[in-house]
Design a protein around this motif. Structure first.
Motif, PDB file in Angstrom:
ATOM      1  N   VAL A  75     -15.695 -19.423  26.234  1.00  0.00           N
ATOM      2  CA  VAL A  75     -16.436 -20.634  26.592  1.00  0.00           C
ATOM      3  C   VAL A  75     -16.939 -20.545  28.036  1.00  0.00           C
ATOM      4  O   VAL A  75     -18.065 -20.932  28.351  1.00  0.00           O
ATOM      5  CB  VAL A  75     -15.550 -21.882  26.408  1.00  0.00           C
ATOM      6  CG1 VAL A  75     -16.263 -23.138  26.910  1.00  0.00           C
ATOM      7  CG2 VAL A  75     -15.173 -22.047  24.937  1.00  0.00           C
ATOM      8  N   PHE A  79     -20.698 -20.859  29.598  1.00  0.00           N
ATOM      9  CA  PHE A  79     -20.906 -22.015  30.466  1.00  0.00           C
ATOM     10  C   PHE A  79     -21.536 -21.604  31.796  1.00  0.00           C
ATOM     11  O   PHE A  79     -22.371 -22.326  32.348  1.00  0.00           O
ATOM     12  CB  PHE A  79     -19.580 -22.727  30.702  1.00  0.00           C
ATOM     13  CG  PHE A  79     -19.721 -24.048  31.406  1.00  0.00           C
ATOM     14  CD1 PHE A  79     -20.219 -25.149  30.736  1.00  0.00           C
ATOM     15  CD2 PHE A  79     -19.376 -24.184  32.737  1.00  0.00           C
ATOM     16  CE1 PHE A  79     -20.358 -26.367  31.378  1.00  0.00           C
ATOM     17  CE2 PHE A  79     -19.516 -25.397  33.391  1.00  0.00           C
ATOM     18  CZ  PHE A  79     -20.006 -26.496  32.701  1.00  0.00           C
ATOM     19  N   HIS A  80     -21.150 -20.456  32.324  1.00  0.00           N
ATOM     20  CA  HIS A  80     -21.733 -19.991  33.574  1.00  0.00           C
ATOM     21  C   HIS A  80     -23.235 -19.746  33.432  1.00  0.00           C
ATOM     22  O   HIS A  80     -23.975 -19.823  34.415  1.00  0.00           O
ATOM     23  CB  HIS A  80     -21.043 -18.715  34.048  1.00  0.00           C
ATOM     24  CG  HIS A  80     -19.756 -18.956  34.765  1.00  0.00           C
ATOM     25  ND1 HIS A  80     -19.677 -19.611  35.985  1.00  0.00           N
ATOM     26  CD2 HIS A  80     -18.472 -18.647  34.437  1.00  0.00           C
ATOM     27  CE1 HIS A  80     -18.420 -19.689  36.373  1.00  0.00           C
ATOM     28  NE2 HIS A  80     -17.669 -19.122  35.453  1.00  0.00           N
ATOM     29  N   PHE A  84     -23.318 -24.108  26.246  1.00  0.00           N
ATOM     30  CA  PHE A  84     -22.068 -24.705  25.797  1.00  0.00           C
ATOM     31  C   PHE A  84     -21.751 -24.132  24.421  1.00  0.00           C
ATOM     32  O   PHE A  84     -22.197 -24.652  23.399  1.00  0.00           O
ATOM     33  CB  PHE A  84     -22.188 -26.217  25.742  1.00  0.00           C
ATOM     34  CG  PHE A  84     -20.864 -26.928  25.892  1.00  0.00           C
ATOM     35  CD1 PHE A  84     -19.678 -26.234  25.993  1.00  0.00           C
ATOM     36  CD2 PHE A  84     -20.817 -28.310  25.940  1.00  0.00           C
ATOM     37  CE1 PHE A  84     -18.463 -26.883  26.140  1.00  0.00           C
ATOM     38  CE2 PHE A  84     -19.618 -28.987  26.096  1.00  0.00           C
ATOM     39  CZ  PHE A  84     -18.441 -28.267  26.183  1.00  0.00           C
ATOM     40  N   GLY A 237     -27.404 -20.812  35.002  1.00  0.00           N
ATOM     41  CA  GLY A 237     -26.585 -21.975  34.696  1.00  0.00           C
ATOM     42  C   GLY A 237     -26.787 -23.115  35.665  1.00  0.00           C
ATOM     43  O   GLY A 237     -26.720 -24.294  35.290  1.00  0.00           O
ATOM     44  N   SER A 261     -19.840 -13.764  25.231  1.00  0.00           N
ATOM     45  CA  SER A 261     -19.009 -14.904  24.858  1.00  0.00           C
ATOM     46  C   SER A 261     -18.446 -14.725  23.448  1.00  0.00           C
ATOM     47  O   SER A 261     -17.247 -14.910  23.205  1.00  0.00           O
ATOM     48  CB  SER A 261     -19.827 -16.191  24.947  1.00  0.00           C
ATOM     49  OG  SER A 261     -19.080 -17.308  24.531  1.00  0.00           O
ATOM     50  N   ILE A 293     -12.237 -24.670  24.682  1.00  0.00           N
ATOM     51  CA  ILE A 293     -13.159 -25.528  25.432  1.00  0.00           C
ATOM     52  C   ILE A 293     -12.391 -26.291  26.508  1.00  0.00           C
ATOM     53  O   ILE A 293     -12.797 -26.334  27.672  1.00  0.00           O
ATOM     54  CB  ILE A 293     -13.882 -26.499  24.486  1.00  0.00           C
ATOM     55  CG1 ILE A 293     -14.710 -25.726  23.453  1.00  0.00           C
ATOM     56  CG2 ILE A 293     -14.773 -27.461  25.271  1.00  0.00           C
ATOM     57  CD1 ILE A 293     -15.284 -26.592  22.359  1.00  0.00           C
ATOM     58  N   SER A 296     -11.126 -23.898  29.255  1.00  0.00           N
ATOM     59  CA  SER A 296     -12.182 -23.525  30.189  1.00  0.00           C
ATOM     60  C   SER A 296     -12.503 -24.656  31.156  1.00  0.00           C
ATOM     61  O   SER A 296     -12.680 -24.431  32.362  1.00  0.00           O
ATOM     62  CB  SER A 296     -13.442 -23.118  29.419  1.00  0.00           C
ATOM     63  OG  SER A 296     -14.477 -22.757  30.301  1.00  0.00           O
ATOM     64  N   LEU A 297     -12.587 -25.880  30.644  1.00  0.00           N
ATOM     65  CA  LEU A 297     -12.861 -27.024  31.507  1.00  0.00           C
ATOM     66  C   LEU A 297     -11.756 -27.220  32.534  1.00  0.00           C
ATOM     67  O   LEU A 297     -12.015 -27.428  33.727  1.00  0.00           O
ATOM     68  CB  LEU A 297     -13.032 -28.293  30.669  1.00  0.00           C
ATOM     69  CG  LEU A 297     -14.306 -28.393  29.824  1.00  0.00           C
ATOM     70  CD1 LEU A 297     -14.228 -29.602  28.897  1.00  0.00           C
ATOM     71  CD2 LEU A 297     -15.538 -28.496  30.719  1.00  0.00           C
ATOM     72  N   SER A 301     -13.692 -22.890  34.590  1.00  0.00           N
ATOM     73  CA  SER A 301     -14.423 -21.697  34.149  1.00  0.00           C
ATOM     74  C   SER A 301     -14.154 -20.483  35.023  1.00  0.00           C
ATOM     75  O   SER A 301     -14.965 -19.556  35.090  1.00  0.00           O
ATOM     76  CB  SER A 301     -15.941 -21.986  34.110  1.00  0.00           C
ATOM     77  OG  SER A 301     -16.233 -22.972  33.159  1.00  0.00           O
TER      78      SER A 301
END
Length: 367
Positions: A75, A79-80, A84, A237, A261, A293, A296-297, A301
């Motif tokens: 994730v 995200f970077h 998403f 990103g 990913s 998810i 990662s949050l 990240s």
């Protein structure tokens, strides 16, 4: 000036702020436990003992942690690049197919350490291939990657059920699963590592894939912060228009980010497929893609943060199972509520304390 634009030291952004969020989640969870008539402090003690109090408990905790590291990294990489990726669950599913095919083909001919690198490649390639189509649709057709990756989760689940029921099933067996891999297709346990600390692993399936996960975390750090591709992904990103203006190829960067990913998500399958059950089964992912998810949050990240966040969720998973057994009033659904509160404060409300921290920091700096 908005507090969102005020920079804070890394120890506050990546250390103090997540700690406050987690502390808040556990305080509210304690109130919920107290509300149903149980002692929250006793519950916390049981949870910690269930996750870290014995050698086998630690082994199960680290087993779950391993899966969450892979999916959290998956994730984070997307995200970077401003993507998403909600499809780690399906990508891990298909990655399991790649790992299983390698194990089934090689396990009777070579030892595990020869099979392992090919299985890693197989899992990564299959996971990346499953992420390629959503990445291509986002890059070339503008189809939102959130929608396509969610839908591909369902397609992956249906495809795996079909293959296990009609193609890969052992003739004469009712269970939809492959044959059990021979030792050449199994990842060995890390009982020697536990023995270094005077602990016995017992039945816990803590295995070599944990080391692979840590290596993957280091390589992701190198990729994102020490390579040209990582710089392009981070630029895309932050501002896609600025990235395109600077000459960064949008389509190529999006597709590569999704391939990496998906590959990381696919490698998650090594842990349960080759390390735990030694065969490919239905629903072996067990929601780890979605937990990634939250991991990662919570980890912002960053690979190091993801490792610690994965460990926290590993503790919640393993300790929660023991807690629900010792305190029947605290059911598995209650453990899910606690996990949800952690996700809520670490994700949706992650900056709730930031204005107050900015104010305190500014007052401290003025002195």
């Amino acid at each position: 000036m908005s507090t969102a634009s005020v920079p804070l030291p890394n120890w506050m952004s990546y250390g103090l702020l997540p700690f406050l969020n987690i502390l808040t989640a556990f305080v509210i969870s304690g109130l919920v436990v107290w509300g149903i008539g149980e002692d929250p402090f006793a519950a916390l003690q049981l949870l910690i003992e269930g996750a870290l109090g014995r050698g086998d408990a630690i082994g199960f905790t680290l087993f779950y942690t391993t899966s969450f590291i892979f999916t959290g990294l998956s994730v984070a990489v997307a995200f970077h690049a401003g993507l998403f990726n909600i499809g780690s669950e399906g990508q891990a599913y298909i990655g399991g197919l790649g790992a299983a095919l390698v194990a089934l083909a090689l396990d009777r001919y070579v030892p595990w350490y020869v099979t392992m690198p090919f299985a890693v490649i197989g899992a990564a390639v299959f996971g990346a291939a499953w992420a390629f189509i959503p990445g291509w649709l986002q890059a070339k057709r503008g189809s939102h990657v959130v929608i396509t990756t969610i839908m591909f989760n369902f397609i992956a689940a249906a495809l795996m059920v079909y293959l296990l029921v009609n193609v890969l099933i052992v003739p004469g067996k009712m269970a939809p699963e492959t044959r059990t891999f021979l030792p050449g297709g199994q990842l060995p346990k890390l009982d020697w590592l536990m023995a270094m600390f005077g602990l016995k692993l017992g039945p816990a399936p803590f295995n070599v894939s944990f080391i692979i996960a840590l290596v993957a975390a280091f390589l992701v750090w190198v990729l994102i912060w020490r390579t040209k591709l990582g710089y392009e992904m981070r630029t895309l990103g932050i501002s896609p228009s600025a990235a395109v203006y600077a000459g960064i190829p949008y389509s190529r960067t999006v597709i590569i980010a999704m391939l990496i990913s998906g590959g990381l998500a696919g490698m998650m399958a090594l842990n349960p497929v080759m390390g735990a059950s030694a065969r490919l089964q239905v629903e072996f992912v067990g929601g780890a893609g979605f937990v990634g998810i939250a991991v990662s949050l919570m980890g912002r990240s960053h690979p190091l943060g993801i490792v610690f966040a994965a460990l926290l969720f590993g503790i919640l998973y393993q300790g929660g199972a023991d807690l629900s057994f010792e305190m029947p009033n605290i059911t598995r659904e209650m453990i899910v509520v606690i996990q949800g509160l952690v996700i809520l404060f670490a994700g949706a409300l992650e900056f709730m304390y930031r204005p107050a921290l900015v104010h305190i920091y500014q007052q401290f700096v003025k002195r």
